[in-house]
Motif scaffolding. Sequence first.
Motif, PDB file in Angstrom:
ATOM      1  N   ASN A 142     -73.171   3.183  -7.884  1.00  0.00           N
ATOM      2  CA  ASN A 142     -74.244   3.466  -8.840  1.00  0.00           C
ATOM      3  C   ASN A 142     -73.869   4.655  -9.717  1.00  0.00           C
ATOM      4  O   ASN A 142     -74.730   5.319 -10.281  1.00  0.00           O
ATOM      5  CB  ASN A 142     -75.590   3.691  -8.143  1.00  0.00           C
ATOM      6  CG  ASN A 142     -75.654   4.996  -7.367  1.00  0.00           C
ATOM      7  OD1 ASN A 142     -74.658   5.703  -7.229  1.00  0.00           O
ATOM      8  ND2 ASN A 142     -76.833   5.308  -6.853  1.00  0.00           N
ATOM      9  N   ALA A 143     -72.557   4.896  -9.844  1.00  0.00           N
ATOM     10  CA  ALA A 143     -72.073   6.006 -10.666  1.00  0.00           C
ATOM     11  C   ALA A 143     -70.753   5.627 -11.314  1.00  0.00           C
ATOM     12  O   ALA A 143     -69.846   5.146 -10.641  1.00  0.00           O
ATOM     13  CB  ALA A 143     -71.901   7.265  -9.811  1.00  0.00           C
ATOM     14  N   MET A 144     -70.646   5.867 -12.630  1.00  0.00           N
ATOM     15  CA  MET A 144     -69.395   5.649 -13.337  1.00  0.00           C
ATOM     16  C   MET A 144     -68.660   6.992 -13.456  1.00  0.00           C
ATOM     17  O   MET A 144     -69.197   8.047 -13.128  1.00  0.00           O
ATOM     18  CB  MET A 144     -69.652   5.044 -14.716  1.00  0.00           C
ATOM     19  CG  MET A 144     -70.449   3.747 -14.704  1.00  0.00           C
ATOM     20  SD  MET A 144     -69.746   2.447 -13.652  1.00  0.00           S
ATOM     21  CE  MET A 144     -68.205   2.076 -14.518  1.00  0.00           C
ATOM     22  N   SER A 145     -67.424   6.941 -13.923  1.00  0.00           N
ATOM     23  CA  SER A 145     -66.576   8.131 -14.057  1.00  0.00           C
ATOM     24  C   SER A 145     -66.592   8.939 -12.762  1.00  0.00           C
ATOM     25  O   SER A 145     -66.922  10.129 -12.735  1.00  0.00           O
ATOM     26  CB  SER A 145     -67.031   8.980 -15.256  1.00  0.00           C
ATOM     27  OG  SER A 145     -66.897   8.260 -16.456  1.00  0.00           O
ATOM     28  N   ARG A 146     -66.213   8.281 -11.669  1.00  0.00           N
ATOM     29  CA  ARG A 146     -66.295   8.890 -10.345  1.00  0.00           C
ATOM     30  C   ARG A 146     -65.199   8.319  -9.448  1.00  0.00           C
ATOM     31  O   ARG A 146     -64.936   7.115  -9.472  1.00  0.00           O
ATOM     32  CB  ARG A 146     -67.675   8.591  -9.741  1.00  0.00           C
ATOM     33  CG  ARG A 146     -67.893   9.120  -8.319  1.00  0.00           C
ATOM     34  CD  ARG A 146     -69.256   8.664  -7.801  1.00  0.00           C
ATOM     35  NE  ARG A 146     -69.556   9.149  -6.471  1.00  0.00           N
ATOM     36  CZ  ARG A 146     -70.138  10.304  -6.197  1.00  0.00           C
ATOM     37  NH1 ARG A 146     -70.490  11.110  -7.189  1.00  0.00           N
ATOM     38  NH2 ARG A 146     -70.388  10.681  -4.957  1.00  0.00           N
ATOM     39  N   THR A 147     -64.609   9.172  -8.660  1.00  0.00           N
ATOM     40  CA  THR A 147     -63.688   8.742  -7.609  1.00  0.00           C
ATOM     41  C   THR A 147     -64.373   8.962  -6.275  1.00  0.00           C
ATOM     42  O   THR A 147     -64.866  10.063  -5.994  1.00  0.00           O
ATOM     43  CB  THR A 147     -62.370   9.534  -7.676  1.00  0.00           C
ATOM     44  OG1 THR A 147     -61.668   9.193  -8.875  1.00  0.00           O
ATOM     45  CG2 THR A 147     -61.484   9.206  -6.482  1.00  0.00           C
ATOM     46  N   ALA A 148     -64.432   7.927  -5.456  1.00  0.00           N
ATOM     47  CA  ALA A 148     -65.096   8.034  -4.157  1.00  0.00           C
ATOM     48  C   ALA A 148     -64.393   9.077  -3.295  1.00  0.00           C
ATOM     49  O   ALA A 148     -63.169   9.250  -3.352  1.00  0.00           O
ATOM     50  CB  ALA A 148     -65.101   6.682  -3.453  1.00  0.00           C
ATOM     51  N   SER A 149     -65.193   9.760  -2.469  1.00  0.00           N
ATOM     52  CA  SER A 149     -64.661  10.816  -1.615  1.00  0.00           C
ATOM     53  C   SER A 149     -65.288  10.725  -0.233  1.00  0.00           C
ATOM     54  O   SER A 149     -66.516  10.692  -0.103  1.00  0.00           O
ATOM     55  CB  SER A 149     -64.957  12.189  -2.228  1.00  0.00           C
ATOM     56  OG  SER A 149     -64.530  13.236  -1.391  1.00  0.00           O
ATOM     57  N   GLY A 150     -64.447  10.663   0.809  1.00  0.00           N
ATOM     58  CA  GLY A 150     -64.946  10.650   2.180  1.00  0.00           C
ATOM     59  C   GLY A 150     -65.914   9.508   2.429  1.00  0.00           C
ATOM     60  O   GLY A 150     -65.746   8.392   1.943  1.00  0.00           O
TER      61      GLY A 150
END
Length: 306
Positions: A203-211
């Motif tokens: 549900n978020a753009m311009s984002r790299t998943a973390s943990g």
Amino acid sequence: MQWRWFAVWAIAGLGCVSGASELPERDDAGRRRDASSAGDAQPSDDDAGSGVDAGTELDAATELDAATELDASETRPDAGSHDDDAGAVTAPPVIDGVVGDDEWAGASSVASTVATVWAGNELRRMRAMLRDDGLYLAIEGRIDANAPTNAITVYVDRALGTTEGLALTAMSDTDGAIDDALSPSSAYVVPSGFVADLAWATNAMSRTASGSDARTGWRDFVRASSPSDFFWITANDAPTTCGADACETFLPRAVLDAGMGAARPRTVALFARIANHDGAQSPNQTLPMDDPSAPRTVSVLLELEE
């Protein structure tokens, strides 16, 4: 690799957006923890870029041309993980949120040709390929930054026709942002034999998943504690990066095939929709291309054979 048509007759509705939910804390195995065992806090939901790796350059200027006609029936030939001419192993796609035709050569590709009825929320194209190392997936589209409780969702049956996993009607996890969106309170109608083993969402753009990321990443329904407590696959195990107009992700074989044994041959089947915060409503765009007037009825799946 190929995809086939399934016919299912049902009626489903369209809708809009609302609501959000508290995010649970998770242990290292991806399961929910109670307050007495809580450790490190989840990444902040308020910062849309908080999960972005500072060393990763995301191309936010990439724009999709709404007037571009896409061929909904396009499927690329199966290139596997080898270059037949040279006999060498080909490089896999780079998980950087920027989709290139060359890096995705050999992927199965499906597209939507209708304009969205939810402004700012779009599904344009989905590409997927099975390689020796795992499942690669790319979604071209976006979520409106002004409606952050909407989500792009992808449901995966890792062995179509088997009964492991969860029926979509059984999902009821409301304690995480994308968990809620993946739990359709107004259920999808799916083809006979389709049971979700895994799902990906953001549900978020311009984002790299973390943990153990509450807003972007994979959920495992085979290892779920219950239909109301999905297993979170960490970004360390299954990376995801979203640019401004596309997301790319990779699910390793060790995760994709966990507990299956040597289940071959098989068909890995998947479909994508945009959903509102509780999964009850979807706009008219579907991947693969389906009936835009009934997006909650899934009659077409993207199928990967192996």
